[in-house]
Motif scaffolding. Sequence first.
Motif, short mmCIF file in Angstrom:
data_model
loop_
_atom_site.label_atom_id
_atom_site.label_comp_id
_atom_site.label_asym_id
_atom_site.label_seq_id
_atom_site.Cartn_x
_atom_site.Cartn_y
_atom_site.Cartn_z
N GLU A 28 0.83 -1.33 0.11
CA GLU A 28 -0.13 0.14 0.19
C GLU A 28 0.80 1.26 -0.04
N PHE A 29 1.99 1.27 0.40
CA PHE A 29 2.94 2.17 0.59
C PHE A 29 3.28 2.82 -0.96
N GLU A 30 3.69 1.90 -1.57
CA GLU A 30 4.11 2.30 -2.98
C GLU A 30 2.92 2.65 -3.89
N LYS A 31 1.82 2.03 -3.50
CA LYS A 31 0.68 2.39 -4.30
C LYS A 31 0.33 3.87 -3.89
N LEU B 141 2.76 6.09 -5.74
CA LEU B 141 2.69 6.05 -7.09
C LEU B 141 1.85 7.20 -7.63
N GLN B 142 0.59 7.23 -6.70
CA GLN B 142 -0.43 8.46 -7.26
C GLN B 142 0.20 9.90 -7.37
N ASP B 143 1.52 10.09 -6.52
CA ASP B 143 2.05 11.28 -6.78
C ASP B 143 3.16 11.34 -7.62
N VAL B 144 3.55 10.69 -8.67
CA VAL B 144 4.47 10.64 -9.27
C VAL B 144 3.97 11.65 -10.59
N SER C 60 4.57 13.29 2.99
CA SER C 60 4.28 11.93 2.07
C SER C 60 4.85 10.89 2.58
N ILE C 61 5.78 10.83 3.49
CA ILE C 61 6.68 9.75 3.98
C ILE C 61 6.61 9.57 5.54
N THR C 62 5.50 10.44 6.24
CA THR C 62 5.38 10.35 7.66
C THR C 62 4.05 9.79 7.94
N SER C 63 3.87 9.13 8.95
CA SER C 63 2.55 8.27 9.79
C SER C 63 2.58 8.57 11.22
N LYS C 64 1.44 8.73 11.35
CA LYS C 64 0.96 8.57 12.99
C LYS C 64 1.48 7.26 13.67
N TRP C 65 1.54 5.97 12.70
CA TRP C 65 1.65 4.78 13.31
C TRP C 65 3.18 4.69 13.45
N VAL D 57 9.79 4.60 -1.44
CA VAL D 57 10.24 5.64 -2.52
C VAL D 57 11.30 4.97 -3.08
N PHE D 58 12.28 4.26 -2.57
CA PHE D 58 13.35 3.74 -3.53
C PHE D 58 12.93 2.51 -4.45
N SER D 59 12.16 1.82 -3.83
CA SER D 59 11.72 0.58 -4.35
C SER D 59 10.67 1.03 -5.56
N LEU D 60 9.84 1.92 -5.55
CA LEU D 60 9.29 2.40 -6.62
C LEU D 60 10.00 3.02 -7.45
N ALA D 61 11.02 3.85 -7.17
CA ALA D 61 11.60 4.78 -8.03
C ALA D 61 12.52 3.73 -9.03
N SER D 62 12.97 2.60 -8.52
CA SER D 62 13.67 1.65 -9.16
C SER D 62 12.80 1.04 -10.48
N LYS D 63 11.39 0.74 -9.99
CA LYS D 63 10.52 0.16 -11.06
C LYS D 63 10.11 1.16 -12.08
#
Length: 644
Positions: free
Chosen positions: A322-325, A328-331, A412-417, A428-434
Motif C-alpha cells: 500500500e505504501f508504493e501504491k 505512485l499517485q504522486d509521481v 508523504s513519508i510520515t505516519s502517525k503509526w 520511495v526507492f523501490s518504486l523509483a527503481s520500478k
Amino acid sequence: MGSLHSPGCSLQTQHRGPKFGYRGKVLLAFEENVSSKIGVRFDRQIPEGNDLGGLCEKDHGFFCAADLLRLDNSGVEDIEKLTLNELLEVVSEESKIGPLIIFIKDIEKSMAGSTDSYLALKGKLDFPAGVLVIGSHTQIDNQKEKSHPGGLLFTKLGSSQTALLDFAFPDTLGRLQERCKEVSKTMKQLTRLFPNKISIQLPQDEAQLVEWKQQLDRDVETLKANANLLSICTFLARSGLEYSDLDTICIKDQALTNENVDKIVGFALSYHLKHKSEASSRNAKLILSHESISYGISMLQSIQSDTNMLKKSLKDVVTENEFEKKLLQDVIPPSDIGVTFDDIGALENVKDTLKELVMLPLQRPELFCKGQLTKPCKGILLFGPPGTGKTMLAKAVATEAGANFINISMSSITSKWFGEGEKYVKAVFSLASKISPSVVFVDEVDSMLGRRENPGEHEAMRKMKNEFMVNWDGLRTKDKERVLVLAATNRPFDLDEAVIRRLPRRLMVNLPDASNREKILRVILAKEDVAPDVDLEAVANMTDGYSGSDLRNLCVTAAHRPIREILEKEKEERSLALAEGSPLPQLHGGEDVRALNMEDLKLAHEQVCASVSSESTNMSELLQWNDLYGEGGSRKKTALSYFM
C-alpha cells in the motif's frame, strides 16, 4: 397534455403571472395556432390571473407562452403515452407504403414489472396487417432455456405479428436474487405480449464460440467505423467544407468524440493548405481530399499513442504494498512538469554540469557501462540563497531527461503509526527503481535529513533518516539503477555528514550578477508586450543583489501599472457620464492595455527590494560552506566555527 412546470410565464412585469416552479395543466392549446399563448390552469392563485373563460377557478388560470413551459418530471406516464401515440401514428402512415418491421431493443427495460406500462404497450401493439414487431430481451440468470426446434411461425395478436428474441447470455456476476420476483413478473408479461419466442444460445463448440465472439467484435468495429465516418462528414458540412473519397476512411478502434473530430479536421486542413499548391473548391467551398483526412487521423493516433504509452508506463506498474501504491499517485510524468532549461535564465555553468551528471547518463546509459568510475551520479545537492532557481532546475532536469519525477516531502513519508515512516521511505526507492529512469527530488532537504545529534529530535525521525540513507546507498542498492536523488536547500550547513557524503556533487546556485540578471529579465519578459525604450541592461545594473524570484516580482509589479491606469481611466469616464446623465461607457479590453515601458520598471524598482542581503550572516555562511564542501572545495580546510 399532462402536468407542466412554468419557468415564469410573464417576463414583462415582476408582479403579473406565475413564478418559476408553479405547476399546472394545459386546458386551452389552440390547435390551429391562432395564438402563441396557451391557457394553463395552475394549482395556486396567480397574480392578475383569470378563470380561462369559466374553465377553472378564479385567479388560477393564465395564458402562457408555449416555449416558457416544460413538462413536469412527475408526468413520466404521460410521456410514455405520448411516445406510444406518436409511434402508432408513424406505423400507420408507413404501413400504407409497404411492409414494416419494428424492433424494440431491451423490451424488459420498458416494462420493469410495471402493470401500467404493460397495459399501455398491450393496447398499442394492435398494429395494422403487414407490420412485424420484434422485441429483444437479454437473459441475466444462469439458467439457459432450450431453443425451440424447427422453424419459427408467427401468430397474430389482434392484427399484428409479434416475436421475442431471447438472448441467453450467462451472467458472470451471479444471479440478482433480490430482483427474482420482478424479473419473473416481467417475463410473464413479455410472454403474453410476444407469444413467439426465439432463444439465441451461446455456441457449445469452443471453435464456434470463438468465431461467434470474433463476429460480434467485427460487427462492433463496423458500427464504430460507420459512426466515426458520419461524425467527420457532419463536422465538415457544419464547418462549410467539402470532402471527396472518404468511403475508404476506417477508424474502428475507438469512438471519436467531437473534440477528436475537431483535431482531425484541423490537422487535415493544415496539411491541405501546406501541400496543395492549387486549392480545389466546389460551390465556393474548400474540398478536403482523402489524403488530408488520413493525415489528420494519423496525427491524432500518434498523439494518443504517446499519451497512452506514458500513462500505461505508470498505470501498469505492479506495486508490492500500500505504501508504493500511495506514492505512485504522486509521481509526475516528465510531460506534465512543463519546465525546461530555456525557461531558466543564466546559471549556464550549473545547467551544463547538470546535463553532464544527470541527463547524459539517463539518456545515453551505454556510454557509462564501461568500467567502474563512470557510473551515474547517485546524488546532487543544489544549495544557495532563496529564489535563485533551485527548484526550477530540478523540474527542468526531469523534463529534459525524460525521467519520472518523485517529489518527496515530510507529509508523504510520515505516519502517525510507529514504524510506517520507515516503510514509506523504503517504498520511495523501490518504486523509483520500478519506474526508472526517475528523479527523487527532496526540497528543503535540511528539514528532513538534518543532523542526527540534535537532542530535541524524536527517535522515530532518527530511524527514518537511517532508513533513507540505507536505501539510498546501502547494501540493497543496485549500481545499475537509474535513480537520482536531487536535493535542494537554503541551509546546507544543517545537513548530516552522512547525507553530505551521499551527495558527491554539490552545486551552489548563487545570486546572479549583472549579465546574468539581464538574461533572466529577457526570459521573464519574452512573452510580454515591451516598449522600445526598455533598457534591460540598465534594469540589470540597478537591481544589484536581486535573485531570480525578486526580478520576477519586479516585472509583475511593473506589469500591473498599465492595468491600474486603465482602471483609473474607466473610473473617471464613469464619473463624468454620471455627472452628465449620459449612458455609462463600455469597459476597456485587453487590447487597450499599453506596452510595458521603462518608467514602469523604475517605479517598480522603488517598490520591490531584494529579499536576500549579500552581507547577511546566512549568505556568508553559504559562501564559507561552498568553499569547504562545494564544487572545488576541499575538506583539508579549517572547519567552520558553527560546526564545532
